[in-house]
Design a protein around this motif. Structure first.
Motif, PDB file in Angstrom:
ATOM      1  N   ALA A 112      29.917 -47.648 -40.010  1.00 35.23           N
ATOM      2  CA  ALA A 112      30.081 -48.623 -41.093  1.00 35.23           C
ATOM      3  C   ALA A 112      28.736 -48.968 -41.727  1.00 35.23           C
ATOM      4  O   ALA A 112      28.643 -49.142 -42.951  1.00 35.23           O
ATOM      5  CB  ALA A 112      30.760 -49.886 -40.563  1.00 35.23           C
ATOM      6  N   ILE A 113      27.697 -49.046 -40.925  1.00 38.20           N
ATOM      7  CA  ILE A 113      26.361 -49.372 -41.445  1.00 38.20           C
ATOM      8  C   ILE A 113      25.913 -48.351 -42.485  1.00 38.20           C
ATOM      9  O   ILE A 113      25.440 -48.709 -43.571  1.00 38.20           O
ATOM     10  CB  ILE A 113      25.332 -49.440 -40.297  1.00 38.20           C
ATOM     11  N   VAL A 114      26.047 -47.062 -42.156  1.00 39.24           N
ATOM     12  CA  VAL A 114      25.547 -46.055 -43.092  1.00 39.24           C
ATOM     13  C   VAL A 114      26.377 -46.034 -44.376  1.00 39.24           C
ATOM     14  O   VAL A 114      25.833 -45.823 -45.474  1.00 39.24           O
ATOM     15  CB  VAL A 114      25.491 -44.650 -42.456  1.00 39.24           C
ATOM     16  N   GLU A 115      27.687 -46.280 -44.281  1.00 32.81           N
ATOM     17  CA  GLU A 115      28.500 -46.281 -45.496  1.00 32.81           C
ATOM     18  C   GLU A 115      28.235 -47.527 -46.337  1.00 32.81           C
ATOM     19  O   GLU A 115      28.160 -47.439 -47.571  1.00 32.81           O
ATOM     20  CB  GLU A 115      29.987 -46.194 -45.148  1.00 32.81           C
ATOM     21  N   LEU A 116      28.068 -48.674 -45.699  1.00 30.27           N
ATOM     22  CA  LEU A 116      27.736 -49.886 -46.450  1.00 30.27           C
ATOM     23  C   LEU A 116      26.381 -49.754 -47.143  1.00 30.27           C
ATOM     24  O   LEU A 116      26.211 -50.178 -48.289  1.00 30.27           O
ATOM     25  CB  LEU A 116      27.731 -51.105 -45.515  1.00 30.27           C
ATOM     26  N   THR A 117      25.424 -49.164 -46.450  1.00 29.74           N
ATOM     27  CA  THR A 117      24.108 -48.947 -47.056  1.00 29.74           C
ATOM     28  C   THR A 117      24.230 -48.022 -48.260  1.00 29.74           C
ATOM     29  O   THR A 117      23.636 -48.274 -49.320  1.00 29.74           O
ATOM     30  CB  THR A 117      23.137 -48.344 -46.022  1.00 29.74           C
ATOM     31  N   HIS A 118      25.012 -46.969 -48.110  1.00 31.78           N
ATOM     32  CA  HIS A 118      25.253 -46.047 -49.225  1.00 31.78           C
ATOM     33  C   HIS A 118      25.896 -46.770 -50.402  1.00 31.78           C
ATOM     34  O   HIS A 118      25.463 -46.628 -51.564  1.00 31.78           O
ATOM     35  CB  HIS A 118      26.144 -44.907 -48.738  1.00 31.78           C
ATOM     36  N   LEU A 119      26.930 -47.564 -50.127  1.00 36.92           N
ATOM     37  CA  LEU A 119      27.616 -48.292 -51.190  1.00 36.92           C
ATOM     38  C   LEU A 119      26.675 -49.261 -51.901  1.00 36.92           C
ATOM     39  O   LEU A 119      26.722 -49.406 -53.124  1.00 36.92           O
ATOM     40  CB  LEU A 119      28.818 -49.042 -50.617  1.00 36.92           C
ATOM     41  N   ALA A 120      25.817 -49.929 -51.136  1.00 39.16           N
ATOM     42  CA  ALA A 120      24.867 -50.868 -51.739  1.00 39.16           C
ATOM     43  C   ALA A 120      23.977 -50.168 -52.750  1.00 39.16           C
ATOM     44  O   ALA A 120      23.701 -50.685 -53.842  1.00 39.16           O
ATOM     45  CB  ALA A 120      24.024 -51.527 -50.645  1.00 39.16           C
ATOM     46  N   THR A 121      23.516 -48.966 -52.406  1.00 40.64           N
ATOM     47  CA  THR A 121      22.638 -48.233 -53.333  1.00 40.64           C
ATOM     48  C   THR A 121      23.385 -47.813 -54.592  1.00 40.64           C
ATOM     49  O   THR A 121      22.780 -47.730 -55.668  1.00 40.64           O
ATOM     50  CB  THR A 121      22.033 -46.986 -52.658  1.00 40.64           C
ATOM     51  N   LEU A 122      24.692 -47.556 -54.475  1.00 40.25           N
ATOM     52  CA  LEU A 122      25.452 -47.132 -55.653  1.00 40.25           C
ATOM     53  C   LEU A 122      25.532 -48.247 -56.694  1.00 40.25           C
ATOM     54  O   LEU A 122      25.464 -47.981 -57.902  1.00 40.25           O
ATOM     55  CB  LEU A 122      26.862 -46.687 -55.247  1.00 40.25           C
ATOM     56  N   TYR A 123      25.702 -49.478 -56.243  1.00 42.19           N
ATOM     57  CA  TYR A 123      25.708 -50.606 -57.182  1.00 42.19           C
ATOM     58  C   TYR A 123      24.396 -50.643 -57.964  1.00 42.19           C
ATOM     59  O   TYR A 123      24.378 -50.832 -59.183  1.00 42.19           O
ATOM     60  CB  TYR A 123      25.888 -51.934 -56.431  1.00 42.19           C
ATOM     61  N   HIS A 124      23.289 -50.479 -57.259  1.00 41.25           N
ATOM     62  CA  HIS A 124      21.982 -50.531 -57.900  1.00 41.25           C
ATOM     63  C   HIS A 124      21.755 -49.324 -58.805  1.00 41.25           C
ATOM     64  O   HIS A 124      21.253 -49.459 -59.927  1.00 41.25           O
ATOM     65  CB  HIS A 124      20.881 -50.606 -56.836  1.00 41.25           C
ATOM     66  N   ASP A 125      22.123 -48.128 -58.317  1.00 42.31           N
ATOM     67  CA  ASP A 125      21.931 -46.910 -59.104  1.00 42.31           C
ATOM     68  C   ASP A 125      22.695 -46.987 -60.421  1.00 42.31           C
ATOM     69  O   ASP A 125      22.183 -46.573 -61.470  1.00 42.31           O
ATOM     70  CB  ASP A 125      22.412 -45.681 -58.322  1.00 42.31           C
ATOM     71  N   ASP A 126      23.916 -47.498 -60.371  1.00 43.44           N
ATOM     72  CA  ASP A 126      24.737 -47.541 -61.580  1.00 43.44           C
ATOM     73  C   ASP A 126      24.140 -48.470 -62.632  1.00 43.44           C
ATOM     74  O   ASP A 126      24.240 -48.208 -63.839  1.00 43.44           O
ATOM     75  CB  ASP A 126      26.164 -47.968 -61.242  1.00 43.44           C
ATOM     76  N   VAL A 127      23.525 -49.562 -62.192  1.00 41.44           N
ATOM     77  CA  VAL A 127      22.846 -50.453 -63.136  1.00 41.44           C
ATOM     78  C   VAL A 127      21.660 -49.740 -63.761  1.00 41.44           C
ATOM     79  O   VAL A 127      21.470 -49.753 -64.987  1.00 41.44           O
ATOM     80  CB  VAL A 127      22.384 -51.747 -62.437  1.00 41.44           C
TER      81      VAL A 127
END
Length: 365
Positions: A112-127
């Motif tokens: 779960a940690i690695v997927e949550l970390t990945h998801l967090a970066t996607l929010y930032h990347d999309d901005v």
């Protein structure tokens, strides 16, 4: 404080348990969604159900971790989790744990940690990329604005950190160093190569930090929390190399127009001016006097707003030798990932990891 001030709960509370954790009923659904290369392990009578139930438990924990009684925060946090995804990183954690004790509660948390970390970066990347869509849905910043999207990414990373703290200081350190690399990769991509840097080497270093670092940690987490610490560095190396292969293959897919299951729209990176390996190789060739490469670059550097212009550029790049050279680079990294597996014991797990590395560059994903 009044009642109205105390009716919010922190993230990570109040999720209804709606996931089927029965191996006999969940294995089929999980197997259908497994990325290419994992058919062998999905069919294994022992490991198949373990992976299926493990992925279902990770999915439950992801939603549990981001749940919030504030409707806005809950909606923004769930936005990408519920949009789906291949879950390659948690799958790698679960798979590598099967070399040892298998899918324990700590393994689920690490996944779960690695997927949550990945998801967090996607929010930032999309901005940063002003991306309108992610996984077929409007991006968070398109729906709620940049500030909410950035803060949601921060919140999700915070939740990953809380779970990491439950696993102890080594997990916290590994996650922190990984997030550092993710940030450095994004910074180096944004700034671009310095005057004395080799653009191709710079690009591969960015890929290592932005993409490969989290896959490397996924492999290491699986070994660590699966109780086979002797394989941590082996699987870290494997994840790093397969991550580079994965992203280079994505670079090529963008400019080939191939119909693949990745869902990637051909020409997106060309239209947005994203430097990818085929284009960087072509610029090298043009600088060395290759007139054919120079002509293709005239199309690439032109106005690609219209679909017809983009299609012409995609076709020209796809037919240029630089694209095959980039495929060769992806294959090299995939082969190196397979070679890194040599110290592992023979068996279904090792074969599946090798098959995944091969699928990355044959794009059965």
């Amino acid at each position: 404080m009044t009642d109205s001030q105390t009716n919010w709960t922190a993230a990570g509370h109040g999720v209804h348990d709606s996931f089927d954790l029965n191996p006999e009923t969940s294995v089929l659904a999980a197997a259908v969604n497994l990325p290419g290369g994992f058919g062998l392990i999905a069919q294994d009578p022992e490991f198949g159900p373990a992976i299926a139930t493990g992925l279902a438990r990770v999915e439950k924990l992801l939603r549990d971790a981001i749940a919030n009684s504030d409707p806005l925060i809950d909606a923004t946090s769930r936005h990408l989790v519920e949009a789906g995804g291949k879950r390659i990183r948690p799958l790698l954690v679960i798979l590598t744990s099967l070399l040892g004790e298998g899918v324990t509660e700590d393994v689920i948390k690490a996944a779960a940690i690695v997927e949550l970390t990945h998801l967090a970066t996607l929010y930032h990347d999309d901005v940063m990329d002003s991306a309108p869509l992610r996984r077929g849905a409007p991006t968070a910043h398109e729906v709620w604005g940049n500030s909410v999207a950035i803060l949601t990414g921060d919140l999700i990373f915070a939740r990953a950190s809380v779970i990491g703290a439950e696993l102890g200081p080594e997990a916290v350190s590994m996650q922190a160093r990984t997030f550092e690399r993710l940030c450095l990769g994004q910074l180096h991509e944004s700034v671009g190569p310095r005057e004395d840097d080799d653009p191709i080497e710079h690009h591969l270093n960015v890929i290592s930090d932005k993409t490969a670092s989290l896959l490397a940690t996924s492999g290491a987490f699986g070994a660590l929390f699966g109780g086979v610490a002797q394989y941590v560095e082996v699987l870290r190396s494997y994840g790093e190399k397969v991550g580079v292969a994965f992203q280079v293959a994505d670079d090529v897919i963008d400019v080939t127009g191939a119909q693949v299951r990745s869902g990637k729209t051909p020409g997106t990176d060309l239209r947005e001016g994203v430097p990818t390996l085929p284009i960087l190789l072509m610029r090298d060739a043009a600088a060395a006097g290759d007139t054919a490469a120079a002509k293709v670059l005239e199309l690439v550097d032109g106005d690609l707003t219209e679909d017809d212009a983009l299609a012409r550029a995609v076709a020209a790049v796809a037919s240029n030798p630089a694209t095959n050279q980039a495929w060769d680079v992806a294959r090299h990294w995939a082969d190196a990932a397979i070679e890194a597996l040599a110290p592992l014991p023979e068996g279904t797990v090792k074969e599946s990891l090798a098959a995944f590395a091969d699928a990355v560059v044959t794009r059965e994903l």
